[in-house]
Design a protein around this motif. Structure first.
Motif, short mmCIF file in Angstrom:
data_model
loop_
_atom_site.label_atom_id
_atom_site.label_comp_id
_atom_site.label_asym_id
_atom_site.label_seq_id
_atom_site.Cartn_x
_atom_site.Cartn_y
_atom_site.Cartn_z
N ALA A 198 42.66 49.56 30.74
CA ALA A 198 42.18 49.15 32.03
C ALA A 198 43.38 49.23 32.87
CB ALA A 198 41.49 47.80 32.13
N ARG A 199 44.43 48.85 32.43
CA ARG A 199 45.93 48.73 33.30
C ARG A 199 46.19 50.18 33.51
NH1 ARG A 199 47.61 45.37 36.74
NH2 ARG A 199 46.54 43.88 35.16
N GLU A 200 46.30 50.94 32.48
CA GLU A 200 46.51 52.53 32.77
C GLU A 200 45.37 52.95 33.82
OE1 GLU A 200 46.92 56.70 30.15
OE2 GLU A 200 46.21 54.97 29.25
N LYS A 201 44.24 52.82 33.76
CA LYS A 201 43.36 53.27 34.78
C LYS A 201 43.47 52.81 36.10
CE LYS A 201 38.83 52.36 34.25
NZ LYS A 201 37.47 52.24 34.07
N TRP A 239 39.39 40.66 45.92
CA TRP A 239 39.67 40.36 44.90
C TRP A 239 39.68 41.55 43.85
CZ3 TRP A 239 36.50 36.78 40.92
CH2 TRP A 239 37.22 36.49 40.03
N ARG A 240 40.72 41.62 43.07
CA ARG A 240 41.01 42.77 42.05
C ARG A 240 40.93 42.20 40.82
NH1 ARG A 240 40.05 47.87 41.86
NH2 ARG A 240 41.54 48.89 43.24
N ILE A 241 40.34 42.44 39.71
CA ILE A 241 40.44 41.99 38.20
C ILE A 241 40.69 43.27 37.37
CG2 ILE A 241 39.37 40.48 36.48
CD1 ILE A 241 37.21 39.68 38.26
N VAL A 242 41.56 43.26 36.42
CA VAL A 242 41.89 44.51 35.64
C VAL A 242 41.88 44.00 34.10
CG1 VAL A 242 43.57 46.46 35.07
CG2 VAL A 242 43.16 45.27 37.55
N GLY A 243 40.88 44.30 33.48
CA GLY A 243 41.14 43.82 32.09
C GLY A 243 39.85 44.51 31.26
N THR A 244 39.57 43.68 30.36
CA THR A 244 38.47 43.94 29.17
C THR A 244 37.16 43.38 29.63
OG1 THR A 244 39.00 42.09 27.95
CG2 THR A 244 39.89 44.21 27.32
N ALA A 245 36.08 43.61 29.47
CA ALA A 245 34.88 43.06 29.69
C ALA A 245 34.80 41.67 29.63
CB ALA A 245 33.51 43.62 28.88
N PRO A 259 31.13 36.52 47.24
CA PRO A 259 32.70 37.07 47.33
C PRO A 259 32.54 38.73 47.02
CG PRO A 259 33.07 35.05 46.69
CD PRO A 259 31.70 35.47 46.31
N GLY A 260 33.79 39.58 47.61
CA GLY A 260 33.85 40.89 47.10
C GLY A 260 34.64 41.06 45.81
N VAL A 261 34.51 41.48 44.79
CA VAL A 261 35.24 41.52 43.63
C VAL A 261 35.13 43.14 43.33
CG1 VAL A 261 33.31 41.22 41.91
CG2 VAL A 261 35.74 40.81 41.15
N ALA A 262 36.72 43.64 43.16
CA ALA A 262 37.06 45.19 42.71
C ALA A 262 37.34 44.96 41.34
CB ALA A 262 37.87 45.76 43.72
N PRO A 263 36.61 45.32 40.26
CA PRO A 263 36.90 45.35 38.90
C PRO A 263 37.44 46.48 38.52
CG PRO A 263 34.57 45.32 38.93
CD PRO A 263 35.12 45.33 40.35
N VAL A 264 38.23 46.77 37.63
CA VAL A 264 38.74 47.87 36.85
C VAL A 264 38.68 47.57 35.29
CG1 VAL A 264 40.68 49.54 36.44
CG2 VAL A 264 40.21 48.77 38.57
N VAL A 265 37.58 48.12 34.73
CA VAL A 265 37.34 47.28 33.27
C VAL A 265 37.55 48.73 32.37
CG1 VAL A 265 34.82 47.65 33.66
CG2 VAL A 265 35.65 46.23 31.80
#
Length: 337
Positions: free
Chosen positions: A200-203, A279-285, A187-193
């Motif tokens: 991460a949330r600010e970015k 799927w978008r995940i925003v957070g730490t590693a 599956p595709g995943v779009a992380p912001v880490v």
């Protein structure tokens, strides 16, 4: 309104990348609607030889009326017709790659859409055949994947959606004489880490704010196969839509998310533009790794297609922060085979 990205013709680009790299796979999308199987088979097998066995073909049927208008077509063919052509197309291509089509020995192909007599003027691939990738998630798309694919690229927002797709597709393989492990579902995943959750949330918020409404709505319209989405209030809900002849599964996913989360057209467009419905995940590693691990160990994925929001920054962040965390957990290789 229109939104576009620009890019090189992919086989040409991957041929250039093949001589600059030694380990990465080189997978290109090519449409069964606007190509012929002999030419496509020859191009990908050539790339496979030039790269030492690193080539892959992502089979798509195409879903855009704009694309249809560029290829002397009378318009976008119905979904079922596109997939029937794709089924025969894949049969011819794999027959050519496997050396099974040779009219001189009575094993040519004469079908509904294609007639091919001669074998390719190339030896077999270093790895047997180029890797087959498929991304259709409609019922006929899943059947085509179960029949032909080595790797399946899919979109799922929730664990339940991902698990249902995974189980359904793996369950179709036996009908084609295949084992569950013969296919890898990614599956595709779009992380912001980032180092902290707040960063991460600010970015993520900064990236979302960069998406103009006209671009977001135009992109959403193209995936929903609706040309007049601008007629509806942008702060109102997504209207009821007729079933698409374009990307049926992606349309259904977007509609389901808009209803589930109560999103306005503007909110949905921004969310969709950022990750194309993935799927978008925003957070730490550790937080990103937790989510990936849960889906992998929960039987909802064999791996992931990581889709960074921008290059090279977000790809670097994933490589430098998330990959070491996955390696520490024994979930990611530490060297190439």
């Amino acid at each position: 309104q229109t939104s576009r990205s620009i890019g090189f013709e992919p086989i040409s680009l991957l041929s250039a990348l093949a001589v600059q790299t030694s380990r990465i796979g080189l997978v290109s999308t090519a449409s069964t609607s606007y190509n012929e199987p002999y030419g496509l088979a020859r191009a990908f097998l050539s790339l496979d030889h030039l790269s030492g066995g690193r080539a892959g073909w992502n089979l798509v049927t195409s879903a855009s009326p704009v694309e249809a208008a560029n290829f002397g077509s009378t318009g976008l063919k119905p979904h079922a017709d596109r997939y029937e052509r794709a089924r025969e197309f894949a049969e011819v291509v794999t027959g050519l790659w496997n050396g099974k089509l040779d009219g001189a020995s009575g094993s040519g192909h004469d079908g509904q859409s294609f007639s091919v007599r001669d074998p390719l003027d190339l030896p077999r691939s270093p790895q047997g055949a180029p890797v087959m990738v498929q991304a259709g998630a409609s019922d006929v798309g899943r059947d085509l994947a179960a029949r032909t694919a080595d790797v399946v690229f899919t979109a799922a927002q929730t664990f339940e959606e991902a698990k249902a797709f995974y189980d359904d597709l793996k369950g179709r393989l036996a009908a084609y004489g295949r084992e569950p492990d013969d296919i890898k579902i990614m599956p595709g995943v779009a992380p912001v880490v980032a180092e902290t959750e707040a960063e991460a949330r600010e970015k993520y918020e900064e990236l979302q704010a960069l998406i103009p409404d006209d671009v977001g709505v135009a992109l959403l319209s193209s995936y929903l196969s609706i040309s007049d989405l601008w007629r509806y209030p942008i702060n109102g809900p997504l209207p009821d839509l007729p079933e698409s002849e374009g990307m049926k599964s992606r349309q259904a996913l977007v509609i389901e998310q808009s209803r589930r989360d109560g999103l306005s057209i503007r909110e949905l467009a921004r969310h969709f533009a950022g990750a194309r419905g993935h799927w978008r995940i925003v957070g730490t590693a550790a937080q990103v790794a937790d989510e990936l691990q849960a889906r992998f160990e929960g039987g909802a994925a064999d791996g992931f297609n990581v889709m960074p929001s921008y290059f090279p920054g977000e790809l670097n962040a994933f490589a430098m922060l998330v990959v070491p965390e996955l390696q520490r957990r024994g979930l990611f290789r530490t060297e190439y085979e």
